[in-house]
Design a protein around this motif. Structure first.
Motif, PDB file in Angstrom:
ATOM      1  N   CYS A 198      44.427  47.451 -27.094  1.00  0.00           N
ATOM      2  CA  CYS A 198      43.555  46.474 -28.117  1.00  0.00           C
ATOM      3  C   CYS A 198      43.405  47.415 -29.184  1.00  0.00           C
ATOM      4  CB  CYS A 198      42.486  45.840 -27.362  1.00  0.00           C
ATOM      5  SG  CYS A 198      42.968  44.524 -26.280  1.00  0.00           S
ATOM      6  N   LEU A 199      42.842  48.393 -28.950  1.00  0.00           N
ATOM      7  CA  LEU A 199      42.518  49.604 -30.154  1.00  0.00           C
ATOM      8  C   LEU A 199      43.886  49.818 -30.856  1.00  0.00           C
ATOM      9  CD1 LEU A 199      40.567  52.334 -28.240  1.00  0.00           C
ATOM     10  CD2 LEU A 199      39.675  50.335 -29.598  1.00  0.00           C
ATOM     11  N   CYS A 200      44.889  50.002 -30.362  1.00  0.00           N
ATOM     12  CA  CYS A 200      46.162  50.018 -31.034  1.00  0.00           C
ATOM     13  C   CYS A 200      46.257  48.785 -31.698  1.00  0.00           C
ATOM     14  CB  CYS A 200      47.305  50.290 -30.081  1.00  0.00           C
ATOM     15  SG  CYS A 200      48.811  50.895 -30.835  1.00  0.00           S
ATOM     16  N   GLU A 201      46.046  47.585 -31.175  1.00  0.00           N
ATOM     17  CA  GLU A 201      46.423  46.250 -31.900  1.00  0.00           C
ATOM     18  C   GLU A 201      45.797  45.976 -33.220  1.00  0.00           C
ATOM     19  OE1 GLU A 201      49.030  43.794 -31.417  1.00  0.00           O
ATOM     20  OE2 GLU A 201      49.952  45.007 -30.064  1.00  0.00           O
ATOM     21  N   ALA A 202      44.411  46.420 -32.736  1.00  0.00           N
ATOM     22  CA  ALA A 202      43.505  46.217 -34.038  1.00  0.00           C
ATOM     23  C   ALA A 202      43.607  46.887 -35.238  1.00  0.00           C
ATOM     24  CB  ALA A 202      41.992  46.296 -33.137  1.00  0.00           C
ATOM     25  N   SER A 203      44.095  48.355 -34.799  1.00  0.00           N
ATOM     26  CA  SER A 203      44.354  49.321 -36.018  1.00  0.00           C
ATOM     27  C   SER A 203      45.443  48.817 -36.930  1.00  0.00           C
ATOM     28  CB  SER A 203      44.416  50.932 -35.310  1.00  0.00           C
ATOM     29  OG  SER A 203      43.385  51.048 -34.516  1.00  0.00           O
ATOM     30  N   SER A 204      46.516  48.570 -36.134  1.00  0.00           N
ATOM     31  CA  SER A 204      47.775  48.385 -37.049  1.00  0.00           C
ATOM     32  C   SER A 204      48.709  47.291 -36.428  1.00  0.00           C
ATOM     33  CB  SER A 204      48.454  49.594 -36.995  1.00  0.00           C
ATOM     34  OG  SER A 204      49.119  50.170 -35.844  1.00  0.00           O
ATOM     35  N   TYR A 205      48.328  46.589 -35.433  1.00  0.00           N
ATOM     36  CA  TYR A 205      49.121  45.734 -34.610  1.00  0.00           C
ATOM     37  C   TYR A 205      50.324  46.617 -34.054  1.00  0.00           C
ATOM     38  CZ  TYR A 205      47.013  41.810 -37.228  1.00  0.00           C
ATOM     39  OH  TYR A 205      46.202  41.056 -37.806  1.00  0.00           O
ATOM     40  N   CYS A 206      49.718  47.867 -33.434  1.00  0.00           N
ATOM     41  CA  CYS A 206      50.629  48.828 -33.029  1.00  0.00           C
ATOM     42  C   CYS A 206      51.899  49.222 -33.595  1.00  0.00           C
ATOM     43  CB  CYS A 206      50.659  48.367 -31.485  1.00  0.00           C
ATOM     44  SG  CYS A 206      50.448  49.712 -30.153  1.00  0.00           S
ATOM     45  N   ASN A 207      51.815  49.164 -34.939  1.00  0.00           N
ATOM     46  CA  ASN A 207      53.018  49.458 -35.564  1.00  0.00           C
ATOM     47  C   ASN A 207      53.289  50.891 -35.381  1.00  0.00           C
ATOM     48  OD1 ASN A 207      54.915  49.754 -37.561  1.00  0.00           O
ATOM     49  ND2 ASN A 207      54.176  48.508 -39.047  1.00  0.00           N
ATOM     50  N   LEU A 208      54.461  51.151 -34.751  1.00  0.00           N
ATOM     51  CA  LEU A 208      54.988  52.647 -34.605  1.00  0.00           C
ATOM     52  C   LEU A 208      55.852  53.097 -35.677  1.00  0.00           C
ATOM     53  CD1 LEU A 208      55.855  52.215 -30.766  1.00  0.00           C
ATOM     54  CD2 LEU A 208      53.946  53.043 -31.812  1.00  0.00           C
ATOM     55  N   THR A 209      56.156  52.320 -36.897  1.00  0.00           N
ATOM     56  CA  THR A 209      56.997  52.959 -37.861  1.00  0.00           C
ATOM     57  C   THR A 209      56.141  52.857 -39.118  1.00  0.00           C
ATOM     58  OG1 THR A 209      57.770  50.535 -38.221  1.00  0.00           O
ATOM     59  CG2 THR A 209      58.923  52.078 -36.537  1.00  0.00           C
TER      60      THR A 209
END
Length: 171
Positions: free
Chosen positions: A50-61
């Motif tokens: 959820c931290l990842c999703e809220a930060s960038s939608y977990c965009n790895l690129t």
């Protein structure tokens, strides 16, 4: 068997006491350093997600941002955040030039950075008596000090974070 006269026994006891004091002085920094090592905070996987999703939608690129803040990776980590977490790297002898970007843009190294940061700065921002994912979200976005007590309900990060946290758990 050794026999001491009272005067020799006092001298012997004084030498033993002096030896113990010297040993304590010499070895206490090592012991102290070991005691002060903090155990890494356990952040559940669903919270990290959820931290990842809220930060960038977990965009790895996504590339690092430009503008008022230089943020990188799926957790949108800043240079100071990374430094406060101990400057983790992908490899032990990594070239310091570009190490921040390389780590922040690698999902596992970024997760390690977040965990180390939370280990260092965990606190009960919601004042509910426990340190949980809500507190980690506040520390992640609002910072390591008393600023985590500020309201964040109006921030886009918080809206996505709450949506993620409120999703029913599938079994």
């Amino acid at each position: 068997m050794l026999f001491f006269c009272p005067q020799d026994k006092r001298m012997f006891n004084s030498l033993v006491a002096a030896y113990i004091l010297v040993a304590a002085f010499v070895f206490s920094p090592m012991i102290k350093g070991q005691e002060e090592e903090l155990a890494e905070i356990v952040i559940p996987d669903d919270c990290m997600q959820c931290l990842c999703e809220a930060s960038s939608y977990c965009n790895l690129t996504a590339p690092c941002t430009t503008g008022s803040q230089y943020l990188c990776g799926p957790f949108l980590i800043g240079v100071n955040y990374w430094a406060d977490a101990g400057q983790p790297t992908l490899t032990p002898n990594e070239d310091p030039n570009g190490a921040f970007e390389t780590c922040a843009q690698d999902l596992e190294c970024a997760k390690k950075t977040v965990r180390l940061y939370m280990t260092e700065f965990a606190q009960d921002c919601t004042e509910d008596g426990i340190i949980d994912c809500e507190d980690f979200a506040r520390i992640h976005v609002l910072g390591k000090s008393d600023s985590c007590f500020a309201k964040m309900e109006g921030l886009p990060f918080y809206r996505v974070f709450r949506e993620c946290r409120d999703k029913p758990v599938s079994v």
